[in-house]
Design an enzyme around this catalytic site. Structure first.
Site, PDB file in Angstrom:
ATOM      1  CG  HIS A 123      -1.912   0.950   1.428  1.00  0.00           C
ATOM      2  ND1 HIS A 123      -1.666   2.258   1.763  1.00  0.00           N
ATOM      3  CD2 HIS A 123      -3.252   0.845   1.311  1.00  0.00           C
ATOM      4  CE1 HIS A 123      -2.821   2.905   1.856  1.00  0.00           C
ATOM      5  NE2 HIS A 123      -3.803   2.073   1.584  1.00  0.00           N
ATOM      6  CG  ASP A 200       0.664  -2.471   6.248  1.00  0.00           C
ATOM      7  OD1 ASP A 200      -0.309  -2.670   6.990  1.00  0.00           O
ATOM      8  OD2 ASP A 200       0.614  -1.762   5.212  1.00  0.00           O
ATOM      9  CD  GLN A 203      -6.827  -4.877   4.200  1.00  0.00           C
ATOM     10  OE1 GLN A 203      -7.812  -5.575   4.420  1.00  0.00           O
ATOM     11  NE2 GLN A 203      -6.931  -3.579   3.994  1.00  0.00           N
ATOM     12  CE  LYS A 226      -7.494  -0.327   6.403  1.00  0.00           C
ATOM     13  NZ  LYS A 226      -7.986   0.123   5.115  1.00  0.00           N
ATOM     14  CB  CYS A 363      -3.669   3.111  -1.569  1.00  0.00           C
ATOM     15  SG  CYS A 363      -4.846   4.398  -1.217  1.00  0.00           S
TER      16      CYS A 363
HETATM   17  N1  PLP Z   1      -1.659  -0.787   4.610  1.00  0.00           N
HETATM   18  C1  PLP Z   1      -2.599  -1.582   4.096  1.00  0.00           C
HETATM   19  C2  PLP Z   1      -2.238  -2.978   3.662  1.00  0.00           C
HETATM   20  C3  PLP Z   1      -3.905  -1.126   3.960  1.00  0.00           C
HETATM   21  O1  PLP Z   1      -4.845  -1.916   3.457  1.00  0.00           O
HETATM   22  C4  PLP Z   1      -4.214   0.184   4.398  1.00  0.00           C
HETATM   23  C5  PLP Z   1      -5.561   0.732   4.195  1.00  0.00           C
HETATM   24  O2  PLP Z   1      -6.275   0.311   3.313  1.00  0.00           O
HETATM   25  C6  PLP Z   1      -3.198   0.964   4.950  1.00  0.00           C
HETATM   26  C7  PLP Z   1      -1.927   0.447   5.043  1.00  0.00           C
HETATM   27  C8  PLP Z   1      -3.460   2.344   5.461  1.00  0.00           C
HETATM   28  O3  PLP Z   1      -4.368   2.299   6.517  1.00  0.00           O
HETATM   29  P1  PLP Z   1      -4.933   3.654   7.168  1.00  0.00           P
HETATM   30  O4  PLP Z   1      -5.467   4.464   6.020  1.00  0.00           O
HETATM   31  O5  PLP Z   1      -5.996   3.172   8.086  1.00  0.00           O
HETATM   32  O6  PLP Z   1      -3.811   4.311   7.853  1.00  0.00           O
END
Ligand code: PLP
Length: 405
Positions: A123, A200, A203, A226, A363
């Site tokens: 992401h 990270d 998910q 999430k 993203c």
């Molecule tokens: N990393 C992953 C794998 C994600 O799916 C997301 C959000 O969709 C993020 C990071 C960023 O999360 P946030 O926007 O809640 O900070």
């Protein structure tokens, strides 16, 4: 087996129609819906104990502080953290990754010639903070390649570890394709090669047990929203031996021990990294969400979601011109494109049929570029989805193809 009928009653937002059709919510990778238990926890905080925390002598301040610190204990237990001091409340995954990247950049541990590894599946939140760290330190960003089946190239990864790798920043589950990376093995190899590892878990947190001691990484970041909690709250778990060595991040209240105009000394963990008034209600509601998930059981949820995702991929794979992305053992998300049709047009038609999916690059622009597309249609699943939702989704895809061709 999960009884979704009774669970659905916990999520009032799902009991609505869109243009006369039952809402089928399949945008859970973007954000999940909140159960009554979470809504009530937020409401109780504001109705009964709203107050600023840690410094108050009055009863409301003590009650709010107790609830906030109890929430930290709940998160620590859920992650099997060695200590709740390792749980830093943040605004979300993005906030947590930026915190980790900034303190590593400030630490002086990373310099010219060093390498930071990310993967093609990341992401933007797990790419851009590391690019910024590279700009500040003179290190260079290297990318673990992705195979055609949507899995990372493990051979390529192991070869990259022969280089001067200082940091590995890796997603556990791809939000775009649902690929589940072998994070335990990859973390072990990277740490043996001397790298600091951030996972990270944005998910993974809603689909898999996240045990930081089994994982073996240095940092794990996730967002509350999430996992059925509100937006604006998240967690950065960090190994205390490392966090104790790293410099403070933002300056302000709470992160200090003593301030004079000449010199400031800093607070201990986790407060050293929690400057300013935190999202108190968010942390309390996050604990309620974790309790809710644990009341059902993450393994029960995982089996249920896997059944849904397999049933969807089986039904979709017979549609001519439809391409599914990611390996068959994907988790949470299912991405597809249809020859000659734009993902946005499909998403708009699905919305008219009451089916909420996400379209676009999710993203993950570098990943989309790797697969030669500007975006996909993504259906993503949660504990409250049903086989009926899968049938509605597949039928809506078939209908949109007929309408657009
Ligand atoms: N990393 C992953 C794998 C994600 O799916 C997301 C959000 O969709 C993020 C990071 C960023 O999360 P946030 O926007 O809640 O900070």
């Amino acid at each position: 087996m999960l009884s979704t009928d009774s669970l659905l009653a916990d999520f009032p937002i799902l009991d609505q129609t869109i243009q006369g059709q039952r809402l089928v919510y399949l945008d859970n990778a973007a954000t999940t819906q909140k159960p009554m238990a979470v809504l009530l926890a937020s409401r109780h905080y504001y109705e009964a104990i709203n107050s600023n925390i840690h410094r108050g002598t009055h009863r409301l301040a003590r009650a709010a502080t107790d609830a906030f610190e109890k929430a930290r204990e709940t998160v620590a237990a859920h992650l099997n953290a060695a200590s709740s001091k390792e749980v830093i409340f943040t605004s979300g995954t993005t906030g947590g990754i930026n915190l980790a990247a900034d303190i590593l950049a400030l630490s002086g541990r990373i310099g010219p010639g060093d390498q930071v590894l990310v993967s093609t599946l990341e992401h933007h939140s797990n790419i851009v903070p590391w690019q910024m760290l590279c700009q500040r330190t003179g290190a260079s960003l290297k990318v673990i390649p992705c195979q055609d089946d949507g899995a990372l190239d493990q051979h390529g990864f192991n070869e990259m570890l022969d280089g001067p790798v200082k940091i590995l920043a890796l997603t556990w589950i791809s939000n775009a394709f649902g690929t589940v990376n072998p994070v335990v093995e990859m973390t072990r190899s990277a740490r043996e090669a001397g790298a600091i590892v951030l996972i990270d878990a944005a998910q993974a947190i809603a689909h898999l047990p996240v045990d930081v001691q089994v994982l073996g990484a240095d940092f794990v970041a996730f967002s509350g929203h999430k996992i059925y909690a509100p937006t604006g709250i998240g967690v950065l778990w960090g190994r205390s031996s490392l966090l104790n060595e790293l410099p403070p991040w933002q300056g302000g209240g709470e992160m200090i021990r003593e301030v004079t105009f000449q010199h400031t000394t800093y607070n201990e963990l986790p407060f050293k990294y929690e400057a300013g008034t935190p999202n108190i209600e968010g942390a309390i509601a996050l604990a309620a969400a974790i309790d809710y998930v644990n009341g059902i059981g993450i393994d029960v949820i995982r089996v249920h979601e896997n059944k849904l995702i397999h049933s969807a991929s089986d039904a979709l794979s017979s549609i001519k011109g439809l391409r599914l992305y990611g390996p068959e053992d994907r988790s949470g998300s299912l991405s597809l494109t249809i020859d000659g049709l734009h993902h946005y047009d499909i998403g708009t038609l699905l919305d008219n049929m009451g089916v909420a999916v996400r379209t676009g690059h999710h993203c993950c622009q570098p990943l989309m570029a790797r697969f030669g597309t500007t975006g996909t249609v993504r259906a993503s699943f949660a504990l409250y989805n049903t086989l009926r939702d899968v049938e509605s989704f597949v039928a809506a895809i078939e209908k949109s193809i007929m309408m657009l061709r």
